[in-house]
Design a protein around this motif. Structure first.
Motif, PDB file in Angstrom:
ATOM      1  N   CYS A  40       2.887 -57.691 -11.838  1.00 36.25           N
ATOM      2  CA  CYS A  40       3.891 -56.614 -12.141  1.00 36.25           C
ATOM      3  C   CYS A  40       4.964 -57.276 -12.859  1.00 36.25           C
ATOM      4  CB  CYS A  40       4.054 -56.042 -10.793  1.00 36.25           C
ATOM      5  SG  CYS A  40       5.392 -54.674 -10.955  1.00 36.25           S
ATOM      6  N   THR A  42       8.016 -56.609 -11.962  1.00 36.44           N
ATOM      7  CA  THR A  42       8.915 -56.959 -10.999  1.00 36.44           C
ATOM      8  C   THR A  42       8.762 -58.399 -10.593  1.00 36.44           C
ATOM      9  OG1 THR A  42       8.834 -54.604 -10.234  1.00 36.44           O
ATOM     10  CG2 THR A  42       9.814 -56.078  -8.799  1.00 36.44           C
ATOM     11  N   HIS A  62       2.595 -58.594  -5.660  1.00 36.97           N
ATOM     12  CA  HIS A  62       2.529 -57.631  -4.767  1.00 36.97           C
ATOM     13  C   HIS A  62       1.479 -56.633  -4.797  1.00 36.97           C
ATOM     14  CE1 HIS A  62       5.690 -56.666  -7.496  1.00 36.97           C
ATOM     15  NE2 HIS A  62       5.171 -55.599  -7.583  1.00 36.97           N
ATOM     16  N   GLU A  63       0.432 -57.098  -5.623  1.00 39.90           N
ATOM     17  CA  GLU A  63      -0.517 -56.092  -5.940  1.00 39.90           C
ATOM     18  C   GLU A  63      -1.671 -56.771  -5.394  1.00 39.90           C
ATOM     19  OE1 GLU A  63       1.046 -53.373  -9.851  1.00 39.90           O
ATOM     20  OE2 GLU A  63      -0.437 -55.077 -10.176  1.00 39.90           O
ATOM     21  N   CYS A 149       0.828 -51.257  -6.848  1.00 37.43           N
ATOM     22  CA  CYS A 149       2.366 -51.052  -6.998  1.00 37.43           C
ATOM     23  C   CYS A 149       2.387 -50.210  -8.265  1.00 37.43           C
ATOM     24  CB  CYS A 149       2.809 -52.302  -7.397  1.00 37.43           C
ATOM     25  SG  CYS A 149       4.538 -52.260  -7.867  1.00 37.43           S
TER      26      CYS A 149
HETATM   27 ZN   LIG Z   1       5.474 -53.954  -8.792  1.00 39.28          ZN
END
Ligand SMILES: [Zn+2]
Ligand SMILES: NC(=O)c1ccc[n+]([C@@H]2O[C@H](COP(=O)([O-])OP(=O)(O)OC[C@H]3O[C@@H](n4cnc5c(N)ncnc54)[C@H](OP(=O)(O)O)[C@@H]3O)[C@@H](O)[C@H]2O)c1
Ligand SMILES: [Zn+2]
Length: 336
Positions: A40, A42, A62-63, A149
């Motif tokens: 991502c 982020t 975080h995915e 996400c």
């Molecule tokens: Zn993300």
């Protein structure tokens, strides 16, 4: 000592492949054998060291999708072998004001995957059981990962915007988030406009369900939206505040400008379109684990899958660079 491979940020700007010792999950935690992890935008805030509360070294990601291989004490809902996902906000503290008001995603002291704890650019991840989402059998792990996400962020933003079927909804920025935003907007029954820069993504955006494509390098997108009566909502996913600003004038009266992209530059706004017409602008942060399950369920129901490119974990540096250079079509996913 048993070890696993991970890709970590050792110092700002440096991602490197390392071996780490396998730890046992603590109380309320599980250990996951990771199968896939999306990259991502982020993650850049972990790689460049800017995410508030970040400590290095840290494994981003975080995915995350994988299978539970060990349970800590007190974990009752989850079973060994079960396929689960982990998103960004992966454990609320349960005691802050937001949590006490039932707003866990805005917890003031959350466990943040890839920021306060190691994330999914790894063969193994320890996660809080309360931060897990169950993955339906119909979706393979690489396809499910971005939904944890990019998927839940855009799905939640759209379904929580008070929209009605047939409303004109625009999605700005056709990247990892934006391509799913277009897909969800279409499947939710909105008149869907994709807004990009250049014509290169026009065909892909239309394949994803966009009724109309606007190219901000050639069109005045706000004026074009006004020709269709104005957008009831614009979902802004681009990483540029300067690119977001002129679109606010493309909203209908009472239209909502929903900010999900987190540009480094400010969004400088003119008050006129906000005041005259009662338009609003607000942000929204990803979703809770159960909302990720809603996202996955809707994706099964309406056959929404991310468009992905897979890379082996060992090539995380190249995969991350591909995302940062805007070359991914549309989500790069690491597979283990
Ligand atoms: Zn993300
Ligand atoms: N709110 C949340 O919970 C949440 C969740 C996840 C991500 N995010 C944030 O959302 C943003 C997008 O993430 P992502 O993973 O979708 O990133 P991405 O895949 O890299 O996509 C970024 C998009 O921004 C566009 N863009 C970049 N610079 C632009 C400019 N100057 N003018 C117009 N468009 C521009 C890109 O368009 P081109 O293809 O034309 O370059 C691309 O479509 C990031 O800021 C990320 O941190 C927020
Ligand atoms: Zn809290």
């Amino acid at each position: 000592m048993r070890t696993y491979k991970a890709v970590q940020v050792t110092k700002p700007g440096t991602l490197e492949l390392v071996e780490k010792p396998i730890a046992e999950p603590g109380a309320g935690q599980v250990r996951i054998r990771v199968e896939a992890c999306g990259i991502c935008h982020t993650d850049a805030a972990t790689v460049n060291g800017a995410y508030p509360g970040l400590t290095l070294p840290r494994v981003p990601g975080h995915e995350v999708v994988g299978c539970i291989e060990a349970l800590g004490s007190g974990v009752s809902k989850w079973k060994i072998g079960q396929r689960v996902g982990v998103g960004l906000i992966a454990g609320e503290d349960g005691v802050c004001e937001s949590c006490r008001r039932g707003d866990a995603v805005n917890c003031q002291n959350p466990v943040v995957s890839g920021v306060t704890v190691d994330g999914g650019y790894a063969e193994v991840m320890i996660a809080e059981a309360r931060g897990l989402s169950s993955i339906p059998d119909e979706i393979n792990s690489a396809d499910a990962a971005p939904l944890l996400c990019a998927g839940v962020t855009t799905y939640n933003a759209l379904r929580n915007a008070g929209l009605r079927g047939g409303d004109l909804v625009a999605v700005q920025g056709i990247g990892g988030l934006g391509h799913l935003g277009v897909h969800y907007a279409r499947k939710m029954g909105f008149r869907t406009v994709a807004i990009g820069r250049g014509r290169e993504k026009e065909k892909l955006a239309k394949d994803l369900g966009a009724h109309l494509y606007l190219d901000t390098s050639a069109d005045d997108a706000a004026a074009a939206l006004q020709r269709f009566g104005g957008a009831r909502a614009i979902l802004a996913t681009a990483t540029s505040g300067a690119a977001m600003r002129p679109l606010v004038s493309g909203l209908s009266a009472r239209g909502k400008f929903i900010v999900v992209g987190v540009p480094e530059d400010p969004i400088s706004l003119n008050a006129f379109p906000l005041v005259f017409g009662g338009r609003s602008i607000y942000g929204t942060l990803t979703g809770t684990p159960i909302e990720s399950e809603d996202t996955l369920a809707f994706s099964v129901l309406e056959n929404v899958r991310p468009m992905i490119e897979t890379f082996p974990l060992e090539q995380a540096v190249d995969a991350y660079a591909r995302m940062m250079q805007g070359k991914a079509r549309f989500r790069v996913v690491l597979t283990m």
